[in-house]
Design a protein around this motif. Sequence first.
Motif, PDB file in Angstrom:
ATOM      1  N   LEU A 108       0.874  -1.028  -0.038  1.00  0.00           N
ATOM      2  CA  LEU A 108      -0.075   0.003   0.164  1.00  0.00           C
ATOM      3  C   LEU A 108       0.764   1.092   0.119  1.00  0.00           C
ATOM      4  CD1 LEU A 108      -3.038  -1.056   2.426  1.00  0.00           C
ATOM      5  CD2 LEU A 108      -2.843  -0.746  -0.293  1.00  0.00           C
ATOM      6  N   ALA A 109       1.923   1.134   0.669  1.00  0.00           N
ATOM      7  CA  ALA A 109       2.845   2.227   0.484  1.00  0.00           C
ATOM      8  C   ALA A 109       3.651   2.434  -0.865  1.00  0.00           C
ATOM      9  CB  ALA A 109       4.171   1.997   1.625  1.00  0.00           C
ATOM     10  N   ARG A 110       3.748   1.370  -1.387  1.00  0.00           N
ATOM     11  CA  ARG A 110       4.381   1.465  -2.897  1.00  0.00           C
ATOM     12  C   ARG A 110       3.199   1.807  -3.800  1.00  0.00           C
ATOM     13  NH1 ARG A 110       6.342  -3.607  -5.124  1.00  0.00           N
ATOM     14  NH2 ARG A 110       7.347  -2.534  -6.634  1.00  0.00           N
ATOM     15  N   LEU A 111       2.020   1.516  -3.599  1.00  0.00           N
ATOM     16  CA  LEU A 111       0.898   1.786  -4.629  1.00  0.00           C
ATOM     17  C   LEU A 111       0.258   3.046  -4.574  1.00  0.00           C
ATOM     18  CD1 LEU A 111      -0.456  -1.798  -4.909  1.00  0.00           C
ATOM     19  CD2 LEU A 111       1.003  -0.666  -6.373  1.00  0.00           C
ATOM     20  N   ILE A 112       0.818   4.102  -3.831  1.00  0.00           N
ATOM     21  CA  ILE A 112       0.219   5.316  -3.879  1.00  0.00           C
ATOM     22  C   ILE A 112      -0.052   5.883  -5.244  1.00  0.00           C
ATOM     23  CG2 ILE A 112       0.691   7.926  -3.089  1.00  0.00           C
ATOM     24  CD1 ILE A 112       2.210   6.890  -0.588  1.00  0.00           C
ATOM     25  N   GLY A 113      -1.330   6.232  -5.411  1.00  0.00           N
ATOM     26  CA  GLY A 113      -1.826   6.595  -6.690  1.00  0.00           C
ATOM     27  C   GLY A 113      -2.301   5.745  -7.538  1.00  0.00           C
ATOM     28  N   VAL A 114      -2.391   4.539  -7.173  1.00  0.00           N
ATOM     29  CA  VAL A 114      -2.641   3.388  -8.067  1.00  0.00           C
ATOM     30  C   VAL A 114      -4.120   3.553  -8.485  1.00  0.00           C
ATOM     31  CG1 VAL A 114      -3.460   1.583  -6.503  1.00  0.00           C
ATOM     32  CG2 VAL A 114      -2.574   0.945  -8.390  1.00  0.00           C
ATOM     33  N   GLU A 115      -4.985   4.372  -7.719  1.00  0.00           N
ATOM     34  CA  GLU A 115      -6.436   4.408  -8.247  1.00  0.00           C
ATOM     35  C   GLU A 115      -6.455   5.333  -9.483  1.00  0.00           C
ATOM     36  OE1 GLU A 115      -5.458   7.418  -4.910  1.00  0.00           O
ATOM     37  OE2 GLU A 115      -4.838   5.320  -5.380  1.00  0.00           O
ATOM     38  N   ASP A 116      -5.603   6.337  -9.504  1.00  0.00           N
ATOM     39  CA  ASP A 116      -5.646   7.309 -10.632  1.00  0.00           C
ATOM     40  C   ASP A 116      -5.090   6.616 -11.976  1.00  0.00           C
ATOM     41  OD1 ASP A 116      -6.860   9.238  -8.933  1.00  0.00           O
ATOM     42  OD2 ASP A 116      -4.853   9.662  -8.220  1.00  0.00           O
ATOM     43  N   ARG A 117      -4.505   5.438 -11.871  1.00  0.00           N
ATOM     44  CA  ARG A 117      -3.779   4.544 -12.982  1.00  0.00           C
ATOM     45  C   ARG A 117      -4.601   3.631 -13.335  1.00  0.00           C
ATOM     46  NH1 ARG A 117      -1.978   8.593 -15.038  1.00  0.00           N
ATOM     47  NH2 ARG A 117      -1.071   7.124 -16.613  1.00  0.00           N
ATOM     48  N   LEU A 118      -5.765   3.744 -13.007  1.00  0.00           N
ATOM     49  CA  LEU A 118      -6.642   2.327 -13.537  1.00  0.00           C
ATOM     50  C   LEU A 118      -7.213   3.056 -14.786  1.00  0.00           C
ATOM     51  CD1 LEU A 118      -8.459   1.470 -10.178  1.00  0.00           C
ATOM     52  CD2 LEU A 118      -6.478   0.204 -11.415  1.00  0.00           C
ATOM     53  N   PHE A 119      -7.556   2.138 -15.682  1.00  0.00           N
ATOM     54  CA  PHE A 119      -8.014   2.582 -16.986  1.00  0.00           C
ATOM     55  C   PHE A 119      -9.103   1.667 -17.556  1.00  0.00           C
ATOM     56  CE2 PHE A 119      -4.092   0.938 -18.465  1.00  0.00           C
ATOM     57  CZ  PHE A 119      -4.474   0.175 -19.338  1.00  0.00           C
ATOM     58  N   VAL A 120     -10.119   2.039 -18.486  1.00  0.00           N
ATOM     59  CA  VAL A 120     -10.643   1.044 -19.244  1.00  0.00           C
ATOM     60  C   VAL A 120     -10.468   1.480 -20.836  1.00  0.00           C
ATOM     61  CG1 VAL A 120     -13.109   0.726 -20.145  1.00  0.00           C
ATOM     62  CG2 VAL A 120     -12.565   0.687 -17.874  1.00  0.00           C
ATOM     63  N   GLU A 121      -9.993   0.624 -21.694  1.00  0.00           N
ATOM     64  CA  GLU A 121     -10.038   0.835 -23.105  1.00  0.00           C
ATOM     65  C   GLU A 121     -11.024   0.076 -24.015  1.00  0.00           C
ATOM     66  OE1 GLU A 121      -6.008  -0.166 -25.674  1.00  0.00           O
ATOM     67  OE2 GLU A 121      -5.522   0.896 -23.841  1.00  0.00           O
ATOM     68  N   CYS A 172      -3.949  -1.029 -15.582  1.00  0.00           N
ATOM     69  CA  CYS A 172      -3.708  -0.047 -14.645  1.00  0.00           C
ATOM     70  C   CYS A 172      -2.152  -0.217 -14.943  1.00  0.00           C
ATOM     71  CB  CYS A 172      -3.381  -0.986 -13.099  1.00  0.00           C
ATOM     72  SG  CYS A 172      -2.530  -0.123 -12.061  1.00  0.00           S
ATOM     73  N   ASP A 173      -1.679   1.265 -15.341  1.00  0.00           N
ATOM     74  CA  ASP A 173      -0.406   1.491 -15.659  1.00  0.00           C
ATOM     75  C   ASP A 173       0.488   2.210 -14.461  1.00  0.00           C
ATOM     76  OD1 ASP A 173      -1.391   4.161 -15.835  1.00  0.00           O
ATOM     77  OD2 ASP A 173      -1.260   4.175 -17.939  1.00  0.00           O
ATOM     78  N   HIS A 174       0.277   1.780 -13.571  1.00  0.00           N
ATOM     79  CA  HIS A 174       1.079   2.351 -12.270  1.00  0.00           C
ATOM     80  C   HIS A 174       2.434   1.616 -12.557  1.00  0.00           C
ATOM     81  CE1 HIS A 174       2.434   2.659  -7.877  1.00  0.00           C
ATOM     82  NE2 HIS A 174       1.515   3.924  -8.036  1.00  0.00           N
ATOM     83  N   THR A 175       3.388   2.373 -12.083  1.00  0.00           N
ATOM     84  CA  THR A 175       4.723   1.713 -12.204  1.00  0.00           C
ATOM     85  C   THR A 175       4.851   0.358 -11.434  1.00  0.00           C
ATOM     86  OG1 THR A 175       5.502   4.120 -12.113  1.00  0.00           O
ATOM     87  CG2 THR A 175       7.019   2.383 -11.685  1.00  0.00           C
ATOM     88  N   HIS A 176       4.360   0.455 -10.201  1.00  0.00           N
ATOM     89  CA  HIS A 176       4.540  -0.969  -9.535  1.00  0.00           C
ATOM     90  C   HIS A 176       3.285  -1.830  -9.540  1.00  0.00           C
ATOM     91  CE1 HIS A 176       8.116   0.956  -7.588  1.00  0.00           C
ATOM     92  NE2 HIS A 176       7.365   2.086  -7.259  1.00  0.00           N
ATOM     93  N   TYR A 177       2.594  -1.575 -10.489  1.00  0.00           N
ATOM     94  CA  TYR A 177       1.264  -2.570 -10.667  1.00  0.00           C
ATOM     95  C   TYR A 177       0.919  -2.416 -12.099  1.00  0.00           C
ATOM     96  CZ  TYR A 177      -2.263  -5.836  -9.164  1.00  0.00           C
ATOM     97  OH  TYR A 177      -3.202  -6.887  -9.185  1.00  0.00           O
ATOM     98  N   PRO A 178       1.925  -2.979 -13.131  1.00  0.00           N
ATOM     99  CA  PRO A 178       1.503  -2.814 -14.561  1.00  0.00           C
ATOM    100  C   PRO A 178       0.276  -4.179 -14.792  1.00  0.00           C
ATOM    101  CG  PRO A 178       3.738  -3.438 -14.462  1.00  0.00           C
ATOM    102  CD  PRO A 178       3.017  -3.177 -12.956  1.00  0.00           C
ATOM    103  N   ALA A 179      -0.535  -3.957 -15.352  1.00  0.00           N
ATOM    104  CA  ALA A 179      -1.620  -5.199 -15.526  1.00  0.00           C
ATOM    105  C   ALA A 179      -2.607  -4.821 -16.313  1.00  0.00           C
ATOM    106  CB  ALA A 179      -2.099  -5.498 -13.963  1.00  0.00           C
ATOM    107  N   HIS A 180      -3.129  -5.622 -17.195  1.00  0.00           N
ATOM    108  CA  HIS A 180      -4.505  -5.460 -17.807  1.00  0.00           C
ATOM    109  C   HIS A 180      -5.190  -6.872 -18.357  1.00  0.00           C
ATOM    110  CE1 HIS A 180      -1.285  -6.512 -21.086  1.00  0.00           C
ATOM    111  NE2 HIS A 180      -2.542  -7.116 -21.635  1.00  0.00           N
TER     112      HIS A 180
END
Length: 196
Positions: A108-121, A172-180
């Motif tokens: 949770l410390a590494r994922l600060i801002g993750v909610e803003d990096r979620l996307f729908v394409e 998600c294109d967060h640096t510490h949680y790239p996923a799709h």
Amino acid sequence: MQRTGHITPDSLMSLEAYSKWRKAHKPEVIAHRKLRSVQLGEHINLQFESETTIRYQIQEMLRIEKIFEEEGILQEIEAYAPLVPDGSNWKATVMIEYTDANERKRELARLIGVEDRLFVEVDGQARVYAIADEDLDRENDEKTSAVHFVRFEFTPAMCAVIQAGGAVKLGCDHTHYPAHTQIPMETLASLAGDLK
């Protein structure tokens, strides 16, 4: 459960009526929730809300807290009704899930801002990034929250592609949680119903 497009005290069941309804219909609501749940990577789950899920949540809170007076009912509606999609968007509860407490604290410390990096394409369209936590900020300088509320706002063209059965990716294109992941067709069919 009465679907009206608008949740009001009059459209909710009494505690007694809901108790009877719940016994018979809880499995249907759980199946509906599961259908609208999308796992993104190993640790993020998005629960796409609907009038059904939010109406159920409100009824559950009223039941658990034994709230039957109008003021209390209105407070629950005010808290949850903004999570019902309103025709041009999807709204979701985002859960960041780590079973180990130490790992959860670290991530949770590494994922600060993750909610803003979620996307729908949406197929052939630009990415739509989540608008997160509109009611209150759920992170600080040290960590993000394990739960966020997000909204994905679509253009009419995007809505048309979704309703026509076009492919839709969640990512998600967060640096510490790239996923799709591709949103499964049966989930997409349910989510398309949220759009006008």
